[in-house]
Motif scaffolding. Structure first.
Motif, mmCIF file in Angstrom:
data_model
loop_
_atom_site.group_PDB
_atom_site.id
_atom_site.type_symbol
_atom_site.label_atom_id
_atom_site.label_comp_id
_atom_site.label_asym_id
_atom_site.label_seq_id
_atom_site.Cartn_x
_atom_site.Cartn_y
_atom_site.Cartn_z
ATOM 1 N N TRP A 1 4.320 7.350 2.431
ATOM 2 C CA TRP A 1 4.590 6.106 3.141
ATOM 3 C C TRP A 1 4.329 4.898 2.254
ATOM 4 C CZ3 TRP A 1 5.837 6.016 8.511
ATOM 5 C CH2 TRP A 1 5.820 7.274 9.130
ATOM 6 N N ALA A 2 4.961 3.799 2.632
ATOM 7 C CA ALA A 2 4.690 2.504 2.009
ATOM 8 C C ALA A 2 4.547 1.466 3.111
ATOM 9 C CB ALA A 2 5.821 2.111 1.063
ATOM 10 N N LEU A 3 3.554 0.616 2.961
ATOM 11 C CA LEU A 3 3.375 -0.536 3.851
ATOM 12 C C LEU A 3 3.438 -1.782 2.981
ATOM 13 C CD1 LEU A 3 2.482 -2.132 6.414
ATOM 14 C CD2 LEU A 3 0.116 -1.575 5.775
ATOM 15 N N SER B 1 -0.896 13.841 -5.919
ATOM 16 C CA SER B 1 -0.765 13.981 -4.476
ATOM 17 C C SER B 1 -1.966 13.376 -3.763
ATOM 18 C CB SER B 1 -0.653 15.468 -4.137
ATOM 19 O OG SER B 1 -0.724 15.679 -2.757
ATOM 20 N N GLY B 2 -1.694 12.627 -2.688
ATOM 21 C CA GLY B 2 -2.772 12.082 -1.886
ATOM 22 C C GLY B 2 -3.477 10.903 -2.517
ATOM 23 N N THR B 3 -2.796 10.171 -3.374
ATOM 24 C CA THR B 3 -3.388 9.012 -4.034
ATOM 25 C C THR B 3 -2.822 7.733 -3.438
ATOM 26 O OG1 THR B 3 -3.593 10.248 -6.089
ATOM 27 C CG2 THR B 3 -3.751 7.876 -6.256
ATOM 28 N N VAL B 4 -3.699 6.754 -3.196
ATOM 29 C CA VAL B 4 -3.277 5.472 -2.621
ATOM 30 C C VAL B 4 -3.311 4.406 -3.707
ATOM 31 C CG1 VAL B 4 -3.768 3.696 -0.892
ATOM 32 C CG2 VAL B 4 -4.230 6.092 -0.377
ATOM 33 N N ILE B 5 -2.216 3.673 -3.824
ATOM 34 C CA ILE B 5 -2.139 2.558 -4.762
ATOM 35 C C ILE B 5 -1.942 1.278 -3.955
ATOM 36 C CG2 ILE B 5 -0.791 1.494 -6.622
ATOM 37 C CD1 ILE B 5 -2.307 3.932 -7.513
ATOM 38 N N PHE C 1 -4.336 7.632 7.588
ATOM 39 C CA PHE C 1 -3.351 6.695 7.060
ATOM 40 C C PHE C 1 -1.967 6.933 7.665
ATOM 41 C CE2 PHE C 1 -5.843 5.409 3.133
ATOM 42 C CZ PHE C 1 -5.900 4.076 3.513
ATOM 43 N N VAL C 2 -1.575 8.196 7.743
ATOM 44 C CA VAL C 2 -0.255 8.513 8.327
ATOM 45 C C VAL C 2 -0.193 8.041 9.773
ATOM 46 C CG1 VAL C 2 1.281 10.387 9.037
ATOM 47 C CG2 VAL C 2 0.199 10.448 6.775
ATOM 48 N N SER C 3 -1.269 8.272 10.525
ATOM 49 C CA SER C 3 -1.322 7.843 11.926
ATOM 50 C C SER C 3 -1.179 6.326 12.031
ATOM 51 C CB SER C 3 -2.639 8.294 12.555
ATOM 52 O OG SER C 3 -2.795 7.759 13.851
ATOM 53 N N LEU C 4 -1.859 5.589 11.151
ATOM 54 C CA LEU C 4 -1.773 4.132 11.174
ATOM 55 C C LEU C 4 -0.365 3.647 10.812
ATOM 56 C CD1 LEU C 4 -5.210 3.239 9.566
ATOM 57 C CD2 LEU C 4 -4.475 2.668 11.885
ATOM 58 N N MET C 5 0.248 4.288 9.835
ATOM 59 C CA MET C 5 1.625 3.919 9.464
ATOM 60 C C MET C 5 2.568 4.116 10.651
ATOM 61 S SD MET C 5 1.461 2.852 6.349
ATOM 62 C CE MET C 5 -0.288 2.479 6.250
ATOM 63 N N GLN C 6 2.390 5.223 11.344
ATOM 64 C CA GLN C 6 3.243 5.516 12.502
ATOM 65 C C GLN C 6 3.027 4.489 13.615
ATOM 66 O OE1 GLN C 6 1.949 9.557 13.085
ATOM 67 N NE2 GLN C 6 3.724 10.423 12.007
ATOM 68 N N GLN C 7 1.772 4.082 13.825
ATOM 69 C CA GLN C 7 1.484 3.097 14.869
ATOM 70 C C GLN C 7 2.068 1.729 14.530
ATOM 71 O OE1 GLN C 7 -2.658 3.316 16.601
ATOM 72 N NE2 GLN C 7 -2.861 4.941 15.073
ATOM 73 N N ILE D 1 0.874 -1.174 0.000
ATOM 74 C CA ILE D 1 0.000 0.000 0.000
ATOM 75 C C ILE D 1 0.906 1.217 0.000
ATOM 76 C CG2 ILE D 1 -1.775 1.280 1.261
ATOM 77 C CD1 ILE D 1 -2.683 -1.436 2.412
ATOM 78 N N PHE D 2 0.789 2.047 -1.023
ATOM 79 C CA PHE D 2 1.713 3.169 -1.219
ATOM 80 C C PHE D 2 0.938 4.477 -1.330
ATOM 81 C CE2 PHE D 2 3.359 -0.645 -3.199
ATOM 82 C CZ PHE D 2 4.684 -0.707 -2.795
ATOM 83 N N PHE D 3 1.463 5.525 -0.685
ATOM 84 C CA PHE D 3 0.921 6.848 -0.978
ATOM 85 C C PHE D 3 2.005 7.897 -0.816
ATOM 86 C CE2 PHE D 3 -0.092 6.068 3.480
ATOM 87 C CZ PHE D 3 0.132 7.271 4.137
ATOM 88 N N HIS D 4 2.031 8.821 -1.791
ATOM 89 C CA HIS D 4 2.952 9.956 -1.781
ATOM 90 C C HIS D 4 2.145 11.230 -1.576
ATOM 91 C CE1 HIS D 4 6.312 7.521 -2.997
ATOM 92 N NE2 HIS D 4 5.650 7.056 -4.045
#
Length: 300
Positions: free
Chosen positions: A96-98, A70-74, A138-144, A49-52
């Motif tokens: 971020w990338a997960l 900007s703000g697109t999730v792939i 999404f950013v909060s979840l990536m950080q967690q 899961i990627f977003f820039h």
């Protein structure tokens, strides 16, 4: 010939970017910490899961290209190809990338349920465009998730990571549902094109060579992935795309039966392989057989 990097494990992508993983099956990457980076065209054996946040980049996905805004999730799944071939350019990215390996899910309910998240098979021009609030979630979840990865591994860590991943996927689904709703005008346009396509299919006698129209055929003609097309139709009509097609076909069956045509002739004319197939579909859709329907017409 394009040079494609094989991402067999999450570490393959991390190593390319200069990121150090804390877990063999899960990676969370903050692009701001590894930029500038070089592009890569990737063949994935993992989920991603990627977003820039800011960069506009022309990327490839499968056979197509799209503008990555900007703000697109792939979202990518094992077996898919995506990214941009390395041309020597180094770019600054934030976002971020997960990535997570299918082995992480083995034996868990999510291993079976992940197929329900149809957005993994969307084409990139069908990507999710986040609102600012969705982006922050999404950013909060990536950080967690990254915070959890920093902790010493114990017997509960994988279960916690899987729970976080499922939460990310559920938010993805919620945000897509919101996107379908906010694009009602666009969706109604797709529905109109769907109707026109089905009419053209029979007016051009396509059924005589291809048989009954399919979701795959319609999605291809509308330049959409079958999953995204199916989800748009479901959100717009409350019914599946395949059932929508069946209802269209059954209406044509009724029209032809009303002229006194035989079931065998109607089946052949509309692209059914066998008359029994017509009878079975008709009974499922209307509750009566074609013969019973024809008999009622004669009694009127």
């Amino acid at each position: 010939m394009s040079k494609i990097m094989k991402i067999k494990d999450v570490s393959d992508y991390s190593r390319y970017l200069g990121h150090t993983d804390r877990h063999p099956l899960v990676s969370v990457i903050n692009y701001a910490e590894v930029s500038p980076i070089r592009h890569s065209l990737n063949n994935y054996s993992v989920y991603g899961i990627f977003f820039h946040d800011q960069q506009d980049i022309d990327l490839t996905y499968g056979c197509g290209k799209y503008d990555y805004k900007s703000g697109t999730v792939i979202c990518v799944a094992p077996g898919q190809i995506g990214g941009k071939e390395d041309n020597g350019e180094r770019v600054m990215l934030t976002g971020w990338a997960l990535l997570f390996h299918p082995d992480l899910l083995r034996g868990t309910p999510l291993c079976k349920n992940i197929k329900q998240y149809t957005f993994f098979d969307y084409r990139v021009h069908e990507a999710l465009h986040m609102t600012d609030e969705e982006h922050d979630i999404f950013v909060s979840l990536m950080q967690q998730i990254r915070n959890e990865l920093q902790k010493p591994h114990d017997e509960l860590q994988n279960a916690i990571l899987i729970a976080y991943i499922e939460l990310v996927l559920n938010f993805c689904q919620r945000f897509y549902n919101r996107q379908f709703t906010t694009r009602k005008l666009e969706n109604s346009d797709i529905l109109m094109k769907f109707d026109n396509l089905l009419n053209d299919y029979y007016e051009k006698n396509t059924q005589l060579t291809l048989g009954l129209p399919t979701v795959q055929y319609c999605a291809d003609k509308l330049c959409m992935s079958p999953n995204y097309f199916g989800d748009v139709i479901k959100k717009t009509t409350g019914d599946t795309a395949s059932n929508y097609i069946r209802q269209h076909v059954i209406q044509r069956v009724k029209n032809e039966l009303a002229t006194g045509a035989s079931i065998v002739l109607v089946a052949d004319d509309l692209g059914f392989k066998y008359p029994q197939h017509l009878s079975r579909m008709f009974k499922q859709q209307t509750g009566s057989t074609p013969s019973e329907y024809s008999e009622r017409l004669r009694q009127k």
